[in-house]
Design a protein around this motif. Structure first.
Motif, PDB file in Angstrom:
ATOM      1  N   GLN A 245      66.515   3.193  19.039  1.00 42.55           N
ATOM      2  CA  GLN A 245      65.657   1.957  18.727  1.00 42.55           C
ATOM      3  C   GLN A 245      65.589   2.280  17.680  1.00 42.55           C
ATOM      4  N   PRO A 246      64.387   0.706  16.962  1.00 42.43           N
ATOM      5  CA  PRO A 246      64.695   0.352  15.585  1.00 42.43           C
ATOM      6  C   PRO A 246      63.816   1.249  14.755  1.00 42.43           C
ATOM      7  N   ALA A 247      64.636   1.015  12.960  1.00 45.92           N
ATOM      8  CA  ALA A 247      63.611   2.051  12.484  1.00 45.92           C
ATOM      9  C   ALA A 247      62.120   2.531  12.856  1.00 45.92           C
ATOM     10  N   GLY A 248      61.187   1.929  13.149  1.00 41.58           N
ATOM     11  CA  GLY A 248      60.303   2.407  13.224  1.00 41.58           C
ATOM     12  C   GLY A 248      59.949   3.231  14.092  1.00 41.58           C
ATOM     13  N   HIS A 249      61.635   4.032  15.037  1.00 40.13           N
ATOM     14  CA  HIS A 249      61.064   4.800  15.457  1.00 40.13           C
ATOM     15  C   HIS A 249      61.760   6.067  15.775  1.00 40.13           C
ATOM     16  N   HIS A 250      61.450   7.001  15.558  1.00 40.53           N
ATOM     17  CA  HIS A 250      62.407   8.396  15.647  1.00 40.53           C
ATOM     18  C   HIS A 250      63.289   8.691  16.779  1.00 40.53           C
ATOM     19  N   LEU A 251      62.935   8.359  18.222  1.00 37.82           N
ATOM     20  CA  LEU A 251      62.723   8.744  19.263  1.00 37.82           C
ATOM     21  C   LEU A 251      63.852   7.942  20.545  1.00 37.82           C
ATOM     22  N   ASP A 252      64.493   8.420  21.456  1.00 33.38           N
ATOM     23  CA  ASP A 252      65.006   6.865  22.133  1.00 33.38           C
ATOM     24  C   ASP A 252      64.301   6.441  23.034  1.00 33.38           C
ATOM     25  N   VAL A 253      64.706   5.534  23.815  1.00 40.13           N
ATOM     26  CA  VAL A 253      63.368   4.819  24.475  1.00 40.13           C
ATOM     27  C   VAL A 253      62.771   5.956  25.509  1.00 40.13           C
ATOM     28  N   VAL A 254      62.910   6.744  26.357  1.00 34.61           N
ATOM     29  CA  VAL A 254      62.549   7.913  27.227  1.00 34.61           C
ATOM     30  C   VAL A 254      61.534   8.577  26.990  1.00 34.61           C
ATOM     31  N   GLU A 255      62.624   9.722  25.161  1.00 37.68           N
ATOM     32  CA  GLU A 255      61.696  10.521  24.865  1.00 37.68           C
ATOM     33  C   GLU A 255      60.140  10.007  24.619  1.00 37.68           C
ATOM     34  N   HIS A 256      60.448   8.544  23.719  1.00 39.99           N
ATOM     35  CA  HIS A 256      58.787   8.071  22.698  1.00 39.99           C
ATOM     36  C   HIS A 256      58.489   7.711  24.067  1.00 39.99           C
ATOM     37  N   ASN A 257      58.889   7.027  25.652  1.00 35.45           N
ATOM     38  CA  ASN A 257      57.214   7.250  26.025  1.00 35.45           C
ATOM     39  C   ASN A 257      56.200   8.322  27.092  1.00 35.45           C
ATOM     40  N   LEU A 258      58.003   9.649  26.772  1.00 37.53           N
ATOM     41  CA  LEU A 258      56.720  10.815  26.731  1.00 37.53           C
ATOM     42  C   LEU A 258      56.417  10.901  25.756  1.00 37.53           C
ATOM     43  N   ALA A 259      56.763  10.976  24.339  1.00 33.07           N
ATOM     44  CA  ALA A 259      55.357  11.547  23.355  1.00 33.07           C
ATOM     45  C   ALA A 259      54.798  10.437  22.971  1.00 33.07           C
ATOM     46  N   ALA A 260      54.051   9.260  23.549  1.00 34.45           N
ATOM     47  CA  ALA A 260      53.721   8.024  24.178  1.00 34.45           C
ATOM     48  C   ALA A 260      52.250   8.683  25.119  1.00 34.45           C
ATOM     49  N   LEU A 261      52.561   9.922  26.114  1.00 34.04           N
ATOM     50  CA  LEU A 261      52.046  10.285  27.219  1.00 34.04           C
ATOM     51  C   LEU A 261      51.131  11.555  26.497  1.00 34.04           C
ATOM     52  N   CYS A 262      51.645  12.270  25.122  1.00 38.04           N
ATOM     53  CA  CYS A 262      51.238  13.317  25.043  1.00 38.04           C
ATOM     54  C   CYS A 262      50.329  12.563  23.580  1.00 38.04           C
ATOM     55  N   ALA A 263      50.682  11.590  23.197  1.00 35.33           N
ATOM     56  CA  ALA A 263      49.942  11.000  22.341  1.00 35.33           C
ATOM     57  C   ALA A 263      48.503  10.508  23.075  1.00 35.33           C
ATOM     58  N   MET A 264      48.592   9.931  23.998  1.00 32.79           N
ATOM     59  CA  MET A 264      47.665   9.753  24.631  1.00 32.79           C
ATOM     60  C   MET A 264      46.806  10.682  24.831  1.00 32.79           C
ATOM     61  N   GLU A 265      47.037  11.675  25.619  1.00 30.64           N
ATOM     62  CA  GLU A 265      46.328  13.029  26.147  1.00 30.64           C
ATOM     63  C   GLU A 265      45.705  13.243  24.966  1.00 30.64           C
ATOM     64  N   ASP A 266      46.237  13.606  24.035  1.00 31.96           N
ATOM     65  CA  ASP A 266      45.103  14.172  22.880  1.00 31.96           C
ATOM     66  C   ASP A 266      44.310  13.301  21.617  1.00 31.96           C
ATOM     67  N   ILE A 267      43.943  11.693  22.563  1.00 33.61           N
ATOM     68  CA  ILE A 267      43.426  10.714  22.004  1.00 33.61           C
ATOM     69  C   ILE A 267      42.104  10.859  22.952  1.00 33.61           C
ATOM     70  N   LEU A 268      42.450  11.411  24.360  1.00 38.40           N
ATOM     71  CA  LEU A 268      41.722  10.802  25.452  1.00 38.40           C
ATOM     72  C   LEU A 268      40.808  12.407  25.298  1.00 38.40           C
ATOM     73  N   ARG A 269      41.252  12.793  24.394  1.00 43.07           N
ATOM     74  CA  ARG A 269      40.590  14.504  24.107  1.00 43.07           C
ATOM     75  C   ARG A 269      39.079  14.518  23.724  1.00 43.07           C
ATOM     76  N   GLU A 270      39.584  13.546  22.319  1.00 44.54           N
ATOM     77  CA  GLU A 270      39.095  13.289  21.238  1.00 44.54           C
ATOM     78  C   GLU A 270      38.813  11.444  20.834  1.00 44.54           C
ATOM     79  N   PRO A 271      38.526  10.747  21.391  1.00 40.47           N
ATOM     80  CA  PRO A 271      38.707   9.592  21.280  1.00 40.47           C
ATOM     81  C   PRO A 271      38.112   8.803  19.532  1.00 40.47           C
ATOM     82  N   GLY A 272      36.909   9.598  19.467  1.00 38.81           N
ATOM     83  CA  GLY A 272      36.537   9.700  17.885  1.00 38.81           C
ATOM     84  C   GLY A 272      36.940   9.890  16.279  1.00 38.81           C
ATOM     85  N   LYS A 273      37.786  11.037  16.901  1.00 36.65           N
ATOM     86  CA  LYS A 273      38.897  11.134  15.956  1.00 36.65           C
ATOM     87  C   LYS A 273      39.643  10.061  15.415  1.00 36.65           C
ATOM     88  N   TYR A 274      39.350   8.966  16.953  1.00 32.81           N
ATOM     89  CA  TYR A 274      40.562   7.818  15.888  1.00 32.81           C
ATOM     90  C   TYR A 274      39.708   6.429  15.869  1.00 32.81           C
TER      91      TYR A 274
END
Length: 497
Positions: A245-274
Motif C-alpha cells: 500500500q502507499p506510504a500512509g499504510h504500514h501493513l499490506d491489505v489483509v493485515e490492515h483490514n485485521l488491524a482495522a477490526l482490532c481498532a474498531m473493537e477498541d473504539i467500541l469499548r470506549e467511544p468517548g475516548k475518540y
C-alpha cells in the motif's frame, strides 16, 4: 471417571416450575436425566444459570421434550429426529432434550463423544433441585481441569472429522470464554481446516457472528486467519495478502483490514475516548447487532483494493476500491446467508468509508458546508455515527510515515462539526414540508423521470445552504435551473406533443 462434589446452588435459580416439570416427567418415564453441556460449564465457571439448558436422557428425548412443552405450555421444536433431539421454548429459556449420543448406553459413553472437554461434563438431575447445594460432577475427560486452566481441548482425535463445524466452534469458545486453544487441538485444527468446506454456510455464519459479537474478535479472527480458514470461507480477504500500500499504510491489505477490526473493537469499548459526542455514539451503539456489523465493516472495508490496484506514475492507487469492496460484501452476504438488511448496511458502510477522509480534505481548504453535510446524510442516513467510527478505525490502522498528522483529531472534529450542522441546518429542512414538488416541474414542461429526483435534490441543497428560503424564491430558483440545464428537454417534449 472423575467424580467431584461441586456447588450447584446456581441450579435453584432456574424457574421452579421448570425444575418441577423435569422431575415429574423423569419419574413418569422412569428415565434418569442429566444436565450437560453449556449449563454445567457456565455453572462451574460463573456460578450462574444459563438461558439454554441442555438435558440428556437414555432414549425418548423427543417424547420427553413434547411432554415438557405440554406441561409448561411452551413451544416444542423438533431439532433432529434421527438423533432424538427436541427443544422446548418457554419464557425466554431454550431447554434441549437429547438421547445419549450415537446410541450410547450410558452417560459416561455419551460424554466421551462430545466436542471439547469443557463441554463433556454432566450432573445427575437432583431429586430436590430447589434445596440441593452440591452434586457429583461426572467428568471423564478432565473438563474441570481444563476449565480451571482456561483451555479449549478437543475430546478426541475424531472431534473434527465427526463434525467439522467444531473447527470454528473451538475459536468461538476462545472468543466468548477468553480461553486458549490447547496446543494439540490447535495443531489438529490446522491439519483439518479443509473440512470446513463441507459445513452448511448458515452454521459457519452463525459461529463467525458469535466471534464478531465477542470482545475478543480481533485476537480470534487473527487466529482463524493463521489457521488457514480464510482460504476456504473468506477467500476475498486472503487476496489482500502481500498487496503493498502507499506510504500512509504500514501493513499490506489483509493485515490492515485485521488491524482495522482490532481498532474498531477498541473504539467500541470506549467511544468517548475518540469522540466527544459520547452519548450520541452510545445511543447509536445500543443493541448488540450494530456493534457486530461495524466490526464486519471494519474487517471488510478495504476488501476491494486487490481488484482495483494499479501503478500510475510509479504510485500505487486503489481508485474506487470502496465501491468494489461494497459489491464483494454483497456477494459474501449472500454466501453467508446474511439478511438483506444486514448485507446492505455493512455494504453501505464499506461503500462510503472514504467520505469522512475526503471531507477532511475539503474542510482544510474551504470548511464544511451544509450542502456537503446533506449529501453525506443522503448516503449514510442513520448510519452517520457508524461511518465516522469506521473511519476512525481505518485511520488508527494506518500508521505509515506518509499518513496525515493528527488524522484522528481531524476526524473527531469533523464529526462534531457535521453533527452540529446536520442538527441545526439540515434536519429542519428535511423534516419540514418541501417548497417544491413534482407538480411544479410538470407545470414547467418537464416529463416525470429520473431528472425530477435530480432537480428536487438540488432544490434541497439550495435550501439548506440558504439560497432559497420561501416558496416564491423556490419557484424563481426552479425556473432559472430549468432554463439553464433542462431547456432542451422541454423543447423535445413540446415537439412530441
Amino acid at each position: 471417571m472423575n467424580r467431584t462434589e461441586i456447588d450447584i446452588s446456581w441450579l435453584s435459580r432456574y424457574p421452579g416450575r421448570l425444575l418441577a416439570a423435569v422431575i415429574e416427567i423423569s419419574e413418569d418415564l422412569r428415565l434418569p436425566v442429566y444436565i450437560v453441556g453449556g449449563a454445567v460449564r457456565d455453572g462451574l465457571l460463573y456460578g450462574r444459570n444459563n438461558r439454554d439448558l441442555d438435558l440428556a436422557v437414555a432414549g425418548q428425548g423427543i417424547d420427553f421434550a413434547r411432554k415438557l412443552a405440554s406441561i409448561l405450555e411452551g413451544t416444542f421444536v423438533l431439532l433432529d429426529e434421527r438423533e432424538g433431539v427436541g427443544r422446548v421454548v418457554w419464557q425466554g429459556y431454550d431447554v434441549d432434550l437429547a438421547d445419549f449420543k450415537d446410541g450410547s448406553q450410558s452417560i459416561e459413553e455419551d460424554l466421551v463423544k462430545r466436542d471439547f472437554t469443557i463441554n463433556a461434563m454432566a450432573l445427575a438431575f437432583p431429586d430436590h433441585p430447589f434445596s440441593a447445594k452440591t452434586a457429583l460432577l461426572l467428568d471423564p475427560v478432565g473438563g474441570g481441569s481444563d476449565l480451571e486452566k482456561g483451555m479449549v481441548r478437543a475430546v478426541s482425535e475424531r472431534t473434527f472429522s465427526e463434525d467439522p463445524l467444531r473447527l470454528l466452534r473451538a475459536y468461538r469458545f476462545q472468543a466468548t470464554l477468553g480461553f486458549s486453544l490447547a496446543a494439540g487441538t490447535e495443531e489438529e485444527v490446522r491439519r483439518s481446516v479443509h473440512l470446513i468446506t463441507g459445513v452448511a454456510r448458515e452454521r459457519v455464519s452463525y459461529e463467525l457472528d458469535l466471534i464478531m459479537a465477542s470482545g475478543r474478535s480481533c485476537l480470534v479472527m487473527n487466529g482463524i486467519r493463521d489457521a488457514g480458514f480464510f482460504r476456504y470461507i473468506l477467500p476475498e480477504m486472503e487476496r489482500g495478502a502481500g498487496i503493498e500500500q502507499p506510504a500512509g499504510h504500514h501493513l499490506d491489505v489483509v493485515e490492515h483490514n485485521l488491524a482495522a477490526l482490532c481498532a474498531m473493537e477498541d473504539i467500541l469499548r470506549e467511544p468517548g475516548k475518540y469522540f466527544r459526542e459520547r452519548k450520541v455514539m452510545l445511543h447509536f451503539l445500543e443493541g448488540r447487532e450494530i456493534c457486530t456489523r461495524l466490526k464486519w465493516a471494519a474487517f471488510f472495508h478495504d476488501l476491494g483494493k486487490p481488484e482495483v490496484r494499479k501503478i500510475r506514475n510509479e504510485r500505487i492507487t486503489f481508485y474506487s476500491h470502496d465501491r468494489a469492496g461494497a459489491e464483494q460484501v454483497r456477494i459474501i452476504g449472500i454466501r453467508l446467508r446474511w439478511s438483506r438488511e444486514k448485507t446492505e448496511q455493512v455494504s453501505r458502510l464499506v461503500a462510503n468509508h472514504m467520505w469522512p477522509f475526503h471531507l477532511c480534505n475539503v474542510r482544510r481548504k474551504e470548511g464544511v458546508s451544509a450542502r456537503a453535510c446533506l449529501r453525506l446524510i443522503r448516503k449514510t442516513g442513520e448510519d452517520l455515527p457508524g461511518l465516522f467510527l469506521l473511519a476512525m478505525a481505518d485511520s488508527l490502522a494506518s500508521q505509515g510515515p506518509g499518513r496525515p498528522v493528527n488524522m484522528e483529531k481531524e476526524l473527531a472534529e469533523l464529526f462534531s462539526e457535521v453533527y452540529d450542522i446536520v442538527n441545526k441546518e439540515v434536519s429542519p429542512v428535511l423534516a419540514g414540508p418541501p417548497l417544491l414538488t413534482g407538480h411544479d416541474l410538470i407545470d414547467l414542461g418537464l416529463t416525470p423521470g429520473p431528472v425530477f429526483r435530480e432537480i428536487l435534490q438540488e432544490a434541497e441543497e439550495a435550501r439548506v445552504s440558504g439560497e432559497i428560503r420561501s416558496r416564491e424564491a423556490a419557484i424563481d430558483w426552479l425556473k432559472n435551473c430549468v432554463e439553464r440545464k433542462y431547456s432542451g428537454e422541454i423543447k423535445r417534449n413540446s415537439k412530441q406533443r
